[in-house]
Design a protein around this motif. Structure first.
Motif, PDB file in Angstrom:
ATOM      1  N   GLY A  60      -0.615   7.107   8.223  1.00 22.21           N
ATOM      2  CA  GLY A  60      -1.013   8.089   9.230  1.00 22.21           C
ATOM      3  C   GLY A  60      -1.624   7.437  10.457  1.00 22.21           C
ATOM      4  O   GLY A  60      -2.097   8.131  11.357  1.00 22.21           O
ATOM      5  N   GLU A  61      -1.621   6.088  10.532  1.00 23.01           N
ATOM      6  CA  GLU A  61      -2.198   5.424  11.701  1.00 23.01           C
ATOM      7  C   GLU A  61      -1.100   5.107  12.707  1.00 23.01           C
ATOM      8  O   GLU A  61       0.044   4.833  12.344  1.00 23.01           O
ATOM      9  N   VAL A  62      -1.491   5.143  13.963  1.00 16.34           N
ATOM     10  CA  VAL A  62      -0.530   4.846  15.051  1.00 16.34           C
ATOM     11  C   VAL A  62      -1.110   3.757  15.936  1.00 16.34           C
ATOM     12  O   VAL A  62      -2.274   3.824  16.316  1.00 16.34           O
ATOM     13  N   LYS A  76       2.642   4.343  10.877  1.00 16.92           N
ATOM     14  CA  LYS A  76       2.846   4.158   9.446  1.00 16.92           C
ATOM     15  C   LYS A  76       2.813   5.541   8.816  1.00 16.92           C
ATOM     16  O   LYS A  76       1.812   6.241   8.870  1.00 16.92           O
ATOM     17  N   ASN A  77       3.944   5.935   8.222  1.00 13.21           N
ATOM     18  CA  ASN A  77       4.013   7.278   7.641  1.00 13.21           C
ATOM     19  C   ASN A  77       3.265   7.343   6.314  1.00 13.21           C
ATOM     20  O   ASN A  77       2.819   6.337   5.781  1.00 13.21           O
ATOM     21  N   GLU A  78       3.144   8.583   5.758  1.00 11.96           N
ATOM     22  CA  GLU A  78       2.426   8.785   4.489  1.00 11.96           C
ATOM     23  C   GLU A  78       3.096   8.005   3.372  1.00 11.96           C
ATOM     24  O   GLU A  78       2.436   7.508   2.454  1.00 11.96           O
ATOM     25  N   ASP A  79       4.463   7.892   3.411  1.00  8.75           N
ATOM     26  CA  ASP A  79       5.158   7.208   2.327  1.00  8.75           C
ATOM     27  C   ASP A  79       5.182   5.697   2.543  1.00  8.75           C
ATOM     28  O   ASP A  79       5.826   4.975   1.795  1.00  8.75           O
ATOM     29  N   GLY A  80       4.482   5.204   3.562  1.00 10.05           N
ATOM     30  CA  GLY A  80       4.370   3.760   3.759  1.00 10.05           C
ATOM     31  C   GLY A  80       5.399   3.171   4.701  1.00 10.05           C
ATOM     32  O   GLY A  80       5.315   1.983   5.040  1.00 10.05           O
ATOM     33  N   PRO A 100      -4.550  12.282  14.999  1.00  5.83           N
ATOM     34  CA  PRO A 100      -4.433  12.018  13.556  1.00  5.83           C
ATOM     35  C   PRO A 100      -4.906  13.200  12.694  1.00  5.83           C
ATOM     36  O   PRO A 100      -4.333  13.464  11.646  1.00  5.83           O
ATOM     37  N   ASP A 101      -5.944  13.939  13.135  1.00  2.00           N
ATOM     38  CA  ASP A 101      -6.434  15.024  12.289  1.00  2.00           C
ATOM     39  C   ASP A 101      -5.423  16.156  12.231  1.00  2.00           C
ATOM     40  O   ASP A 101      -5.325  16.867  11.231  1.00  2.00           O
ATOM     41  N   GLN A 102      -4.653  16.348  13.316  1.00  2.04           N
ATOM     42  CA  GLN A 102      -3.635  17.403  13.289  1.00  2.04           C
ATOM     43  C   GLN A 102      -2.277  16.872  12.862  1.00  2.04           C
ATOM     44  O   GLN A 102      -1.348  17.636  12.644  1.00  2.04           O
TER      45      GLN A 102
END
Lengths: 149, 358, 131
Positions: A60-62, A76-80, A100-102
């Motif tokens: 979830g980080e950009v 980086k998506n949730e699935d890595g 990131p929170d939304q």
């Protein structure tokens, strides 16, 4: 077929030749001027980044990287998996931010919204964020223009 | 509405509002005398042609040029390598400057020798000499803009010369340089002078110069005027204009050919701390002045050689500037001496220019 | 006869004009060549002296690195000079075509303009417009 009367006089022919050729000459000079004034915008074909800079990314980080003179967004998506976008709004070229929170991309210029996969979900943008292709080769992260499918 | 009526229709529409037909009538009636010396009439419009080329290529170059110390050289490099046909545009700008200044000198010399500055054309001459000075200043300021070693050193030498003038010398030098030394501030100053200040002045002076020529008409050489014979004239429009167009075409052809085959290169960025490069010399139109300064010894009696040289050059410039008033009796022996001084100037300039290259 | 005289004057002044413009360029090239020649002569002389002094190791050692560094800096300088040229063959051919088109146009237009000059002179002599 022989004409009874000339279409134009000799004077008209000469004047037409002079004026027309001068116009053609001026026209031929316009092309180099236009080519000079409008330089071709060169987007990079590929950008090579050290993978070490992006190893410790949380899901979830950009992070931002330079894609020519535009910002590129590495997510980086949730699935890595890692996805790369051109961080520019498809509406009128403003730089987008990731909230990131939304879990959405937001363009502040005209309140355009994209979901976490870059798909346009709200506001004026009519197409999703442009994606770039990613390859990891050894120590390097190579980002290229997305190949058309 | 016929398409044939479009042209005359547009003409009439403009004429009703701008009164252009008055200008056209004037041009059709304006007589251009055809004498042995009429060939020199072509120099004036040729200068305008090259000036127009300078303005157009200048507009194009300024879109990419970066007038800061860090980026000047690199931006010229980008113009030459990345911008399409940039090297040709820069080459045309550089060569057109040379052509324009060469023809300005020829124009001035021809008028000097046939004494067109006689009454009532004194102000035309005065504005003309100022135009020559502005053209040279254009060349001088433009030469620094690529910011390579050679142009930096040439500017250092060039801006140091006024220092030899007594009383105001140091002040003039620091005015030109924007400080004690040639730095990024000098570049900023020269850029502003080259693209903004000088163009405005040259346009004002050109307007006065050309207005006076139209108002007073073309001059007759001294012999024809004294003999008071009937001189054959041709109208300016279209007879003389057609002849001028032939001259313009040849000059543009030569310019493009030379610009494409002998383009200027770009050396690396100037190093403010480096020693002056060898083979340092100014642009060709300053060579004779450069050599004049070189031949004076360091000290003459009580005075610095430089000061004497610069004062002599200033005196020469003032002589040329006030020529119409000095040559108040053109038909007498004094007039002949002044004509000989014109030939002497040509010989001096050529010999000293060639000498400085050896 | 006037036409012949003016033609001579035109050719003469064009020649003088080209001389004044091109002389500095050609003289400059010659000066560079002679400067380069003198440099190579100096280099050879320096090498000769070095060879003679190679017995004395102390003297030859500081001399050699100097020669190497000057050679390198010369190479660097040459690389840093941007020489203008067309980017590729297509551009080069395009420029030659453009030049040929320009000169062709110039010859055609001068031919037509000479006819126009004769025509306008004739009209003026006939005083066609003065009534």
């Amino acid at each position: 077929m022989k004409l009874k009367y000339s279409l134009f006089s000799r004077r008209q022919f000469l004047n037409g030749l002079l004026g027309g050729w001068v116009a053609a000459l001026m026209g031929s000079l316009v092309y180099p001027v236009i080519a000079f004034i409008f330089p071709p915008y060169k987007e990079p074909d590929e950008v090579i980044l050290p993978f070490a800079d992006f190893k410790g990314m949380a899901p979830g980080e950009v992070r931002i990287f330079a894609w020519g003179s535009k910002p590129g967004l590495l997510k980086k998506n949730e699935d890595g998996t890692l996805w790369a976008f051109v961080g520019v709004c498809t509406h009128l070229d403003c730089n987008v931010a990731y909230l990131p929170d939304q879990k959405k991309f937001f363009c502040a210029c005209h309140e355009g919204w994209y979901d976490e996969y870059g798909k346009n979900i709200g506001g004026p943008p009519s197409t999703p964020l442009r994606r770039l292709s990613l390859v990891i080769e050894g120590q390097d992260l190579i980002i290229k223009k997305e190949a058309p499918e | 509405m016929n398409i044939k009526d479009l042209g005359p229709g547009l003409q009439n529409w403009l004429d009703d509002r701008l009164g252009l037909s008055a200008i056209m009538d004037f041009m059709k009636k304006k007589p251009v005398p055809q004498t042995r010396h009429s060939i020199w009439f072509y120099t004036g419009s040729s200068i305008l042609l090259f000036f127009a080329i300078q303005v157009i290529t200048g507009f194009m170059l300024i879109l990419y040029y970066n007038p800061t110390l860090e980026e000047a050289n690199a931006s010229v490099g980008r113009i030459m390598t990345e911008v399409p046909l940039g090297w040709i545009i820069r080459s045309v700008h550089s060569w057109s400057a040379t052509f324009m200044i060469a023809i300005v000198f020829i124009h001035m010399i021809s008028i000097w020798l046939i004494k067109s500055y006689r009454k009532p054309r004194e102000i035309t001459w005065l504005t003309g000499v100022l135009l020559l000075g502005i053209s040279l200043f254009f060349g001088f300021t433009g030469y620094l803009l690529p910011w390579d070693d050679l142009s930096l050193s040439a500017t250092k030498v060039g801006t140091d010369i006024p220092r030899s003038i007594p009383v105001v010398g140091a002040w003039v030098t620091s005015l030109l340089r924007g400080g004690e030394d040639v730095t990024g501030d000098t570049l900023t100053r020269f850029f502003g002078i080259h693209v903004c200040i000088l163009p405005i002045f040259i346009l004002i002076l050109l307007a006065i110069h050309i207005y006076l020529i139209q108002k007073q008409g073309m001059s007759l050489p001294l012999k024809e005027e004294v003999a008071k014979k009937e001189v054959r004239n041709i109208p300016f429009w279209p007879n003389f204009i057609y002849r001028e167009m032939i001259v313009w075409l040849i000059l543009v052809g030569i310019l493009f050919t030379i610009a494409i085959f002998l383009p200027p290169s770009l050396d690396r960025q100037a190093d403010l701390m480096a020693a002056a490069p060898e083979g340092l010399k100014p642009e060709w139109y300053f060579l004779f002045l450069f050599q004049t300064l070189k031949i004076f010894p360091a000290k003459i009696l009580f005075f610095h050689g430089d000061t004497v040289a610069v004062l002599l050059i200033l005196l020469g410039f003032l002589y040329i500037f006030f020529l119409p008033f000095i040559d108040n009796k053109p038909t007498e022996f004094k007039g002949k001496i002044i004509t000989w001084s014109g030939y002497a100037f040509i010989i001096y300039a050529i010999i000293f220019s060639v000498w400085s290259l050896l | 006869m006037m036409a012949r005289n003016s033609r001579m004057v035109v050719c003469l002044s064009l020649a003088i004009f080209l001389l004044t413009v091109l002389a500095p360029v050609s003289l400059d090239a010659r000066q560079e060549e002679s400067a380069q020649e003198s440099q190579t002569v100096e280099k050879k002389a320096a090498e000769g002296i070095q060879a003679a002094e190679q017995d004395i190791a102390e003297k030859s050692q500081p001399a050699e690195p100097k020669a190497e560094t000057t050679g390198q800096s010369e190479e660097n300088e040459a690389a840093e000079t941007i020489v203008p040229a067309p980017k590729n063959q297509k551009e080069a051919i395009g420029i030659y075509v453009f030049l040929i088109w320009i000169w062709l146009s110039i010859f055609v237009l001068i031919y037509v303009l000479r006819l126009k000059v004769k025509e306008s002179d004739r009209i003026y002599q006939l005083k066609f417009f003065d009534k």
